[in-house]
Design a protein around this motif. Structure first.
Motif, PDB file in Angstrom:
ATOM      1  N   GLY A   1       0.818  -1.210   0.000  1.00  0.00           N
ATOM      2  CA  GLY A   1       0.000   0.000   0.000  1.00  0.00           C
ATOM      3  C   GLY A   1       0.847   1.253   0.000  1.00  0.00           C
ATOM      4  N   VAL A   2       1.859   1.290   0.881  1.00  0.00           N
ATOM      5  CA  VAL A   2       2.741   2.459   0.942  1.00  0.00           C
ATOM      6  C   VAL A   2       3.512   2.618  -0.373  1.00  0.00           C
ATOM      7  N   TYR A   3       3.992   1.514  -0.915  1.00  0.00           N
ATOM      8  CA  TYR A   3       4.742   1.592  -2.166  1.00  0.00           C
ATOM      9  C   TYR A   3       3.864   2.142  -3.293  1.00  0.00           C
ATOM     10  N   MET A   4       2.641   1.635  -3.407  1.00  0.00           N
ATOM     11  CA  MET A   4       1.760   2.090  -4.495  1.00  0.00           C
ATOM     12  C   MET A   4       1.357   3.546  -4.332  1.00  0.00           C
ATOM     13  N   VAL A   5       1.177   3.990  -3.079  1.00  0.00           N
ATOM     14  CA  VAL A   5       0.859   5.402  -2.864  1.00  0.00           C
ATOM     15  C   VAL A   5       2.030   6.281  -3.282  1.00  0.00           C
TER      16      VAL A   5
ATOM     17  N   TYR B   1       4.224   5.501  -5.416  1.00  0.00           N
ATOM     18  CA  TYR B   1       4.373   5.325  -6.862  1.00  0.00           C
ATOM     19  C   TYR B   1       3.437   6.244  -7.633  1.00  0.00           C
ATOM     20  N   THR B   2       2.269   6.545  -7.068  1.00  0.00           N
ATOM     21  CA  THR B   2       1.278   7.352  -7.775  1.00  0.00           C
ATOM     22  C   THR B   2       1.383   8.812  -7.366  1.00  0.00           C
ATOM     23  N   ASN B   3       2.143   9.561  -8.096  1.00  0.00           N
ATOM     24  CA  ASN B   3       2.147  11.015  -7.969  1.00  0.00           C
ATOM     25  C   ASN B   3       2.556  11.503  -6.585  1.00  0.00           C
ATOM     26  N   ASN B   4       3.572  10.891  -5.990  1.00  0.00           N
ATOM     27  CA  ASN B   4       4.099  11.354  -4.714  1.00  0.00           C
ATOM     28  C   ASN B   4       2.993  11.561  -3.679  1.00  0.00           C
ATOM     29  N   PHE B   5       2.352  10.503  -3.289  1.00  0.00           N
ATOM     30  CA  PHE B   5       1.232  10.420  -2.348  1.00  0.00           C
ATOM     31  C   PHE B   5      -0.114  10.490  -3.055  1.00  0.00           C
ATOM     32  N   GLY B   6      -0.199  11.046  -4.237  1.00  0.00           N
ATOM     33  CA  GLY B   6      -1.465  11.059  -4.955  1.00  0.00           C
ATOM     34  C   GLY B   6      -2.486  11.990  -4.323  1.00  0.00           C
ATOM     35  N   THR B   7      -3.704  11.932  -4.843  1.00  0.00           N
ATOM     36  CA  THR B   7      -4.840  12.664  -4.281  1.00  0.00           C
ATOM     37  C   THR B   7      -5.985  11.689  -4.253  1.00  0.00           C
ATOM     38  N   LEU B   8      -7.148  12.138  -3.790  1.00  0.00           N
ATOM     39  CA  LEU B   8      -8.293  11.238  -3.755  1.00  0.00           C
ATOM     40  C   LEU B   8      -8.592  10.695  -5.146  1.00  0.00           C
ATOM     41  N   LEU B   9      -8.357  11.522  -6.158  1.00  0.00           N
ATOM     42  CA  LEU B   9      -8.633  11.085  -7.518  1.00  0.00           C
ATOM     43  C   LEU B   9      -7.498  10.245  -8.099  1.00  0.00           C
ATOM     44  N   LYS B  10      -6.350  10.240  -7.437  1.00  0.00           N
ATOM     45  CA  LYS B  10      -5.209   9.522  -7.993  1.00  0.00           C
ATOM     46  C   LYS B  10      -4.647   8.473  -7.042  1.00  0.00           C
ATOM     47  N   SER B  11      -5.412   8.142  -6.001  1.00  0.00           N
ATOM     48  CA  SER B  11      -4.960   7.075  -5.100  1.00  0.00           C
ATOM     49  C   SER B  11      -5.358   5.724  -5.671  1.00  0.00           C
ATOM     50  N   TYR B  12      -4.901   5.469  -6.869  1.00  0.00           N
ATOM     51  CA  TYR B  12      -5.208   4.223  -7.553  1.00  0.00           C
ATOM     52  C   TYR B  12      -4.056   3.883  -8.480  1.00  0.00           C
ATOM     53  N   LEU B  13      -4.061   2.668  -8.986  1.00  0.00           N
ATOM     54  CA  LEU B  13      -3.133   2.284 -10.045  1.00  0.00           C
ATOM     55  C   LEU B  13      -3.922   2.036 -11.317  1.00  0.00           C
ATOM     56  N   ALA B  14      -3.430   2.523 -12.418  1.00  0.00           N
ATOM     57  CA  ALA B  14      -4.083   2.249 -13.695  1.00  0.00           C
ATOM     58  C   ALA B  14      -3.804   0.799 -14.082  1.00  0.00           C
ATOM     59  N   THR B  15      -4.850   0.054 -14.343  1.00  0.00           N
ATOM     60  CA  THR B  15      -4.738  -1.349 -14.726  1.00  0.00           C
ATOM     61  C   THR B  15      -5.523  -1.551 -16.017  1.00  0.00           C
ATOM     62  N   PRO B  16      -5.422  -2.723 -16.617  1.00  0.00           N
ATOM     63  CA  PRO B  16      -6.235  -2.977 -17.815  1.00  0.00           C
ATOM     64  C   PRO B  16      -7.731  -2.867 -17.555  1.00  0.00           C
ATOM     65  N   TYR B  17      -8.121  -2.904 -16.249  1.00  0.00           N
ATOM     66  CA  TYR B  17      -9.545  -2.839 -15.909  1.00  0.00           C
ATOM     67  C   TYR B  17      -9.971  -1.448 -15.464  1.00  0.00           C
ATOM     68  N   GLY B  18      -9.073  -0.498 -15.544  1.00  0.00           N
ATOM     69  CA  GLY B  18      -9.408   0.852 -15.126  1.00  0.00           C
ATOM     70  C   GLY B  18      -8.682   1.209 -13.834  1.00  0.00           C
ATOM     71  N   PRO B  19      -8.908   2.404 -13.329  1.00  0.00           N
ATOM     72  CA  PRO B  19      -8.248   2.831 -12.092  1.00  0.00           C
ATOM     73  C   PRO B  19      -8.863   2.142 -10.878  1.00  0.00           C
ATOM     74  N   ILE B  20      -8.043   1.531 -10.048  1.00  0.00           N
ATOM     75  CA  ILE B  20      -8.507   0.784  -8.884  1.00  0.00           C
ATOM     76  C   ILE B  20      -7.891   1.391  -7.625  1.00  0.00           C
ATOM     77  N   TYR B  21      -8.716   1.615  -6.619  1.00  0.00           N
ATOM     78  CA  TYR B  21      -8.273   2.198  -5.359  1.00  0.00           C
ATOM     79  C   TYR B  21      -7.182   1.336  -4.722  1.00  0.00           C
ATOM     80  N   ILE B  22      -6.091   1.965  -4.306  1.00  0.00           N
ATOM     81  CA  ILE B  22      -4.939   1.252  -3.768  1.00  0.00           C
ATOM     82  C   ILE B  22      -5.300   0.421  -2.544  1.00  0.00           C
ATOM     83  N   GLY B  23      -6.178   0.934  -1.709  1.00  0.00           N
ATOM     84  CA  GLY B  23      -6.552   0.203  -0.507  1.00  0.00           C
ATOM     85  C   GLY B  23      -7.107  -1.174  -0.811  1.00  0.00           C
ATOM     86  N   VAL B  24      -7.900  -1.288  -1.858  1.00  0.00           N
ATOM     87  CA  VAL B  24      -8.480  -2.573  -2.252  1.00  0.00           C
ATOM     88  C   VAL B  24      -7.398  -3.499  -2.784  1.00  0.00           C
TER      89      VAL B  24
END
Length: 519
Positions: free
Chosen positions: A454-458, A460-483
Motif C-alpha cells: 500500500g505504501v509503495y503504491m501510494v 508510486y502514484t504522484n508522490n502520495f497522490g490525491t483522492l482522484l489519484k490514489s489508484y493504479l491504472a490497470t487494464p480494468y481501469g483505475p482501482i483504489y490502492i486500498g483494495v
C-alpha cells in the motif's frame, strides 16, 4: 466582507453555543456516574449507552467536520466522483451489522476494550495484536488532524467576515482559537471520557441536522434551484461541466473501489469500534446501527452544497479568491443565511470536529495503553486509566501541532494513506470474528505485505497522490490502492496459513464458537 452575513451577532451566537458545548462535556463526568478510574468506564462509558445515544455518538463519530468540508469541496472541484460517499455509507452499515454485534458479544464476555484485545486471544499472537494496535493509532493521527483542517475552514470564513487579521505571539487568531478549543476538549475528555463525548455528540448532531436541512431547502428556493446551479457550472467550466452530472467510463471502477474500500475501512478505525462497544447490549447496538443510514441521507444532501455554491456568486468568490475548496460549505452558509443562523451553522461544523477528535483520541489511547505499553509492562486498572487519559491529551495536541506544521494538502494525503493502512487490519479483525482457521504469523505476514504494498503504491502514484489519484491504472481501469493492497494481504495470509497447515499447525481453541453468540 461584502456579500457574507458575518457580524458580531454571528460571533456571539458562535461563542454562546460553544460554551453550551463545553458545559455538556464537563457535565458528562456526573451523568450516569461510574468509576472513571477504570478504563472501560472512562473509555467505553461503562458499556451503558442506549440505542439513541449510540446513534448520536456514532453519527458524530463518523460524520465529522472533515466530512462536512471534504465531500462538498470535492464535488465543487471535481464533480460526481465524490458522490462515492453515498454508496459507501450505505454499504458500511451492512458491514457493521455483520461484525460489531459479534465483536460486542465476545468483548463483553471476555472484558475486551479494543479490537487488539480480541486479536491477541483469537490468534494467540502478540506481534499481530501489537501491529493492529499501532496501525489503529497511526491511522487516527492524520484523521484528527483533518478535523482541525475542517475547523480551520470555519474560522477562516468567520474571521474574513469580521475583518480580523494579524498575528499575536507568532500565531494567527484562528490558531489561538484552535488551541483554546483543544484545551477545553482535552479538559473535559480527561474528566468525563466517553460520557462527555456522548453528550456533546447529541448537541453537535442536532445543530448539524438543523443546518443541513435549512440550507438545502432555503438556498435552492432563493437562488433558482439546482437548474440554475448547473447552468452556472456550464457557463464557468464549459465542456467540463459534464463531470458534475455523469461519471466518465474511466471513473466507474475508481468510484466503485473507492466506495468499497472506504466502506470496509470505516468500522476498522478505533473510534468506530470504540463507539460500538459502548452500547448497552447488542439489540441497542443493532437498532442504532440500522438507523445510521439516515446520516447518509444527510451526507448526500450536504454533498449537493458543492453544486449549490455555483448558484451563489458571493459564496463562490470567497472560495475562488482564497483558492480553497474547503471553504465551500462555510462560505455558502455565510453568504445565504441571516447572521445569527450563520453563527449556528459555523459552530455546528466547528464542534463537528471536536467531538470525533475526542472519540478518536480515546480510541487511540486505549490501544496504545492496553495493547502496546500494557503488553510489555503490567499496569494496574487505575494506572491504565490514568495513562490513557494522558496519552489521549498528548495525542490531541500532537494532531494540532501536526496541522500547524504540515500543509493541508499533505495532511489530506496522509489521511488517505491512513485509510489504506487501517484496511490491512481487516483479516485479523473482521475475518477473525468468523473463523479461527487463519494462522497468526501468516496473518501478521499478510499485514506486512499489505502495509508495504500500500505504501509503495501510494508513493508510486504522484508522490502520495490525491483522492482522484490514489489508484493504479490497470487494464480494468483505475482501482483504489486500498483494495489492491488488501487483496495482496489476504493472498499472503491464505498462502501462509495453507503452508502452516502443511507443517502441522492447527487452529487455536482458546475462544469457543458459542462465545460469539450475540447476546
Amino acid at each position: 466582507m461584502s456579500g457574507i452575513n458575518v457580524d458580531y451577532t454571528t460571533l456571539g451566537v458562535f461563542i454562546g453555543l460553544f460554551v453550551v458545548f463545553a458545559i455538556l462535556g464537563f457535565y458528562g463526568a456526573y451523568w450516569r456516574k461510574g468509576d472513571l478510574s477504570k478504563l472501560d468506564e472512562w473509555g467505553l462509558g461503562g458499556r451503558r449507552l442506549g440505542w439513541l445515544l449510540v446513534w448520536f455518538l456514532m453519527g458524530a463519530d463518523l460524520y465529522t467536520a472533515y466530512t462536512f468540508i471534504a465531500i462538498p469541496s470535492g464535488v465543487y472541484a471535481s464533480g460526481s466522483l465524490f458522490f462515492y460517499a453515498v454508496p459507501y455509507v450505505a454499504w458500511t452499515f451492512g458491514i457493521a451489522l455483520l461484525t460489531m454485534p459479534r465483536l460486542w458479544s465476545i468483548s463483553r464476555r471476555r472484558g475486551y476494550i479494543t479490537a487488539a484485545d480480541f486479536v491477541k486471544d483469537r490468534f494467540n499472537n502478540r506481534p499481530l495484536s501489537v501491529a493492529v494496535a499501532l496501525t489503529g493509532a497511526v491511522a487516527e493521527l492524520p484523521y484528527i488532524a483533518l478535523q482541525i483542517f475542517g475547523m480551520q475552514a470555519v474560522l477562516t470564513v468567520l474571521l474574513i467576515g469580521l475583518g480580523v487579521t494579524g498575528t499575536y505571539g507568532g500565531l494567527s487568531v484562528s490558531e489561538w482559537a484552535l488551541i483554546i478549543a483543544f484545551i477545553v476538549l482535552a479538559a473535559f475528555t480527561i474528566t468525563s471520557g466517553l460520557r462527555g463525548a456522548a453528550l456533546t455528540a447529541v448537541f453537535k448532531d442536532i445543530l448539524i441536522w438543523i443546518t443541513v436541512l435549512t440550507v438545502i431547502i432555503a438556498v435552492p428556493l432563493a437562488y433558482g434551484g439546482f437548474s440554475h446551479a448547473f447552468s452556472a457550472i456550464e457557463a464557468i467550466k464549459g465542456k467540463g461541466a459534464a463531470a458534475y452530472e455523469f461519471l466518465s467510463p474511466s471513473a466507474i471502477t475508481n468510484y466503485f473501489t473507492l466506495a468499497l474500500g472506504s466502506a470496509m475501512a470505516l468500522y476498522l478505525y478505533p473510534h468506530s469500534i470504540n463507539g460500538s462497544l459502548s452500547a448497552q447490549d447488542t439489540d441497542k447496538l443493532k437498532k442504532s446501527t440500522s438507523l445510521l443510514p439516515l446520516y447518509g441521507v444527510g451526507l448526500a444532501l450536504l454533498a449537493l452544497f458543492g453544486i449549490l455554491i455555483y448558484a451563489v456568486p458571493s459564496a463562490l468568490s470567497i472560495v475562488v479568491s482564497n483558492k480553497n475548496g474547503a471553504l465551500t460549505v462555510p462560505s455558502l452558509i455565510a453568504a445565504t443565511m441571516p447572521s445569527w443562523f450563520v453563527g449556528l451553522g459555523l459552530v455546528a461544523i466547528f464542534v463537528g470536529g471536536l467531538v470525533p477528535a475526542a472519540i478518536m483520541a480515546i480510541g487511540a489511547s486505549n490501544l496504545l495503553t492496553r495493547n502496546v505499553i500494557g503488553e510489555f509492562k503490567k499496569l494496574s486498572p487505575r494506572t491504565e486509566s490514568n495513562l490513557a487519559k494522558i496519552i489521549s491529551t498528548v495525542f490531541k495536541f500532537a494532531a494540532l501541532a501536526f496541522i500547524f506544521i504540515v500543509q493541508a494538502t499533505y495532511a489530506v494525503q496522509l489521511q488517505l494513506l491512513g485509510g489504506i493502512l487501517i484496511l490491512q487490519t481487516l483479516p485479523a479483525v473482521f475475518l477473525g470474528l468468523y473463523t479461527n482457521k487463519l494462522e497468526g504469523y501468516s496473518t501478521f505476514a499478510g499485514w506486512i505485505a499489505g502495509i508495504a504494498s500500500g505504501v509503495y503504491m501510494v508513493l508510486y502514484t504522484n508522490n502520495f497522490g490525491t483522492l482522484l489519484k490514489s489508484y493504479l491504472a490497470t487494464p480494468y481501469g483505475p482501482i483504489y490502492i486500498g483494495v489492491l493492497s488488501l487483496a495482496i494481504n489476504i493472498l499472503v495470509t491464505v498462502i501462509g496459513t495453507l503452508i502452516a497447515y502443511g507443517v502441522g499447525w492447527r487452529p487455536s481453541q482458546k475462544i469457543k464458537a458459542e462465545e460469539f453468540e450475540v447476546v
